[in-house]
Structure formats: structure tokens, C-alpha cells
Design a protein around this motif. Sequence first.
Motif, PDB file in Angstrom:
ATOM      1  N   THR A  55       0.831  -1.201   0.000  1.00  0.00           N
ATOM      2  CA  THR A  55       0.000   0.000   0.000  1.00  0.00           C
ATOM      3  C   THR A  55       0.866   1.252   0.000  1.00  0.00           C
ATOM      4  O   THR A  55       0.630   2.191  -0.763  1.00  0.00           O
ATOM      5  N   GLY A  56       1.882   1.270   0.855  1.00  0.00           N
ATOM      6  CA  GLY A  56       2.799   2.410   0.910  1.00  0.00           C
ATOM      7  C   GLY A  56       3.551   2.589  -0.391  1.00  0.00           C
ATOM      8  O   GLY A  56       3.729   3.710  -0.869  1.00  0.00           O
ATOM      9  N   ALA A  72       2.533   1.655  -3.384  1.00  0.00           N
ATOM     10  CA  ALA A  72       1.578   2.142  -4.388  1.00  0.00           C
ATOM     11  C   ALA A  72       1.247   3.611  -4.169  1.00  0.00           C
ATOM     12  O   ALA A  72       1.191   4.398  -5.122  1.00  0.00           O
ATOM     13  N   LEU A  73       1.052   3.993  -2.907  1.00  0.00           N
ATOM     14  CA  LEU A  73       0.741   5.385  -2.588  1.00  0.00           C
ATOM     15  C   LEU A  73       1.903   6.296  -2.962  1.00  0.00           C
ATOM     16  O   LEU A  73       1.705   7.360  -3.547  1.00  0.00           O
ATOM     17  N   ASP A  74       3.112   5.862  -2.654  1.00  0.00           N
ATOM     18  CA  ASP A  74       4.304   6.646  -2.979  1.00  0.00           C
ATOM     19  C   ASP A  74       4.431   6.834  -4.494  1.00  0.00           C
ATOM     20  O   ASP A  74       4.652   7.950  -4.971  1.00  0.00           O
ATOM     21  N   ALA A  75       4.262   5.763  -5.235  1.00  0.00           N
ATOM     22  CA  ALA A  75       4.377   5.839  -6.696  1.00  0.00           C
ATOM     23  C   ALA A  75       3.281   6.735  -7.284  1.00  0.00           C
ATOM     24  O   ALA A  75       3.542   7.528  -8.197  1.00  0.00           O
ATOM     25  N   ALA A  97      -4.014  -3.124 -14.086  1.00  0.00           N
ATOM     26  CA  ALA A  97      -3.582  -4.274 -13.291  1.00  0.00           C
ATOM     27  C   ALA A  97      -4.379  -4.384 -11.999  1.00  0.00           C
ATOM     28  O   ALA A  97      -4.757  -5.476 -11.579  1.00  0.00           O
ATOM     29  N   LYS A  98      -4.647  -3.264 -11.384  1.00  0.00           N
ATOM     30  CA  LYS A  98      -5.346  -3.262 -10.091  1.00  0.00           C
ATOM     31  C   LYS A  98      -6.805  -3.686 -10.224  1.00  0.00           C
ATOM     32  O   LYS A  98      -7.347  -4.334  -9.333  1.00  0.00           O
ATOM     33  N   LYS A 134       0.182  -7.537  -9.400  1.00  0.00           N
ATOM     34  CA  LYS A 134       0.993  -6.650  -8.567  1.00  0.00           C
ATOM     35  C   LYS A 134       2.218  -6.196  -9.350  1.00  0.00           C
ATOM     36  O   LYS A 134       3.062  -7.011  -9.709  1.00  0.00           O
ATOM     37  N   LEU A 135       2.261  -4.916  -9.614  1.00  0.00           N
ATOM     38  CA  LEU A 135       3.401  -4.329 -10.310  1.00  0.00           C
ATOM     39  C   LEU A 135       4.278  -3.612  -9.289  1.00  0.00           C
ATOM     40  O   LEU A 135       3.773  -2.836  -8.478  1.00  0.00           O
ATOM     41  N   HIS A 136       5.560  -3.876  -9.339  1.00  0.00           N
ATOM     42  CA  HIS A 136       6.488  -3.256  -8.401  1.00  0.00           C
ATOM     43  C   HIS A 136       7.460  -2.357  -9.148  1.00  0.00           C
ATOM     44  O   HIS A 136       7.967  -2.729 -10.204  1.00  0.00           O
ATOM     45  N   PRO A 137       7.732  -1.178  -8.596  1.00  0.00           N
ATOM     46  CA  PRO A 137       8.685  -0.275  -9.237  1.00  0.00           C
ATOM     47  C   PRO A 137      10.065  -0.928  -9.321  1.00  0.00           C
ATOM     48  O   PRO A 137      10.478  -1.626  -8.403  1.00  0.00           O
TER      49      PRO A 137
END
Length: 163
Positions: free
Chosen positions: A36-37, A39-42, A84-85, A92-95
Motif C-alpha cells: 500500500t505504501g 503504491a501510494l508513494d508511486a 492491473a489493479k 501486482k506491479l512493483h517499481p
Amino acid sequence: IYRGHFIAGIIIMLVGRGADVLDGVVAEATATKSPTGEALDATMDKILIALAIIVLLGKQLLPLIVGLVMLLQAGYNSALSLIAKYRPYVIKLHPSFSGKLSAFFEWLCVGLYVLAAHTASHGHAKNRAVIVLAGLSFAVFCILAGMSSIDYSRQFYKQSGHK
């Protein structure tokens, strides 16, 4: 920056970016990183850079092509993240590291173009050097942003059931 306070604006941008990077480092070091953090940051990063680019384009402090490329790349990654969401099965996509580096060079490029506008308005001879550095940082951003978008696309494709 919008009101002509270039140096103060650049300093505030750099402090904000530094705080964002420090937040990520602390979250990772203390094992408090969460999806969550992340995703929120991105999401906030994309919103802030988009707003900054729109304002700078409006004030003609950023070349149009630079702003459009940055907005298109952020738009692509954001759209892929939203798709994706909200699929029947969550992807789940990760930076990636290249994505984080591209964000650094994106802000560096923006800051350098603002600095170039400031130096030009004061008749400094070093203006050309600042523009060259801004152009180089934009080139590095383009390479890293391309790598980041490809990585996002690969993650999406693999998790969609394609091999």
C-alpha cells in the motif's frame, strides 16, 4: 517557481525529492515497506511530477517535447497500474530500480530547465552549460524511463498468464 521564485522553488523540489528517497530507504531498512505504501508513494510521485510539468509548460519554463515525453511515460505506467489493479485477478506491479532512477533524472531535468530559465533571465553566460546538462539528464531519463516501462509491461504480461 510559478511566481518567479526559481531558486527557492528548486530548493523546495530538491528537499521534497530527498525526503521521498529517504522515506523509501528508511522503510526498506526498517522492514516497514508495504504494498500500500509503495503504491501510494508511486501514485503521489506521478501526480506531483505531472502537476509540476503542467505548470512549467504553462509558464514556458520546460520545452514542450520534454514535458510531453514525461507526461506520456507517466501516463503509460499509471494506466498499466490501474488496469492491473482492477482486473478480475489482481496483478501486482512493483517499481524497478530503473524506475526509481528515472524519477531522479526526471526531477533533475526539470530542475535544470528551471535553473536555465533563471540564468537566462539574469543574462548569465553559463546558461548554455545548464541547458546542455538538462538535455543530458533528459536523455538519461528517456533511457531509464523506457527500461522502467518495459519492466512494468513484462510484469503485467507475465502475471496475466502469458509466458
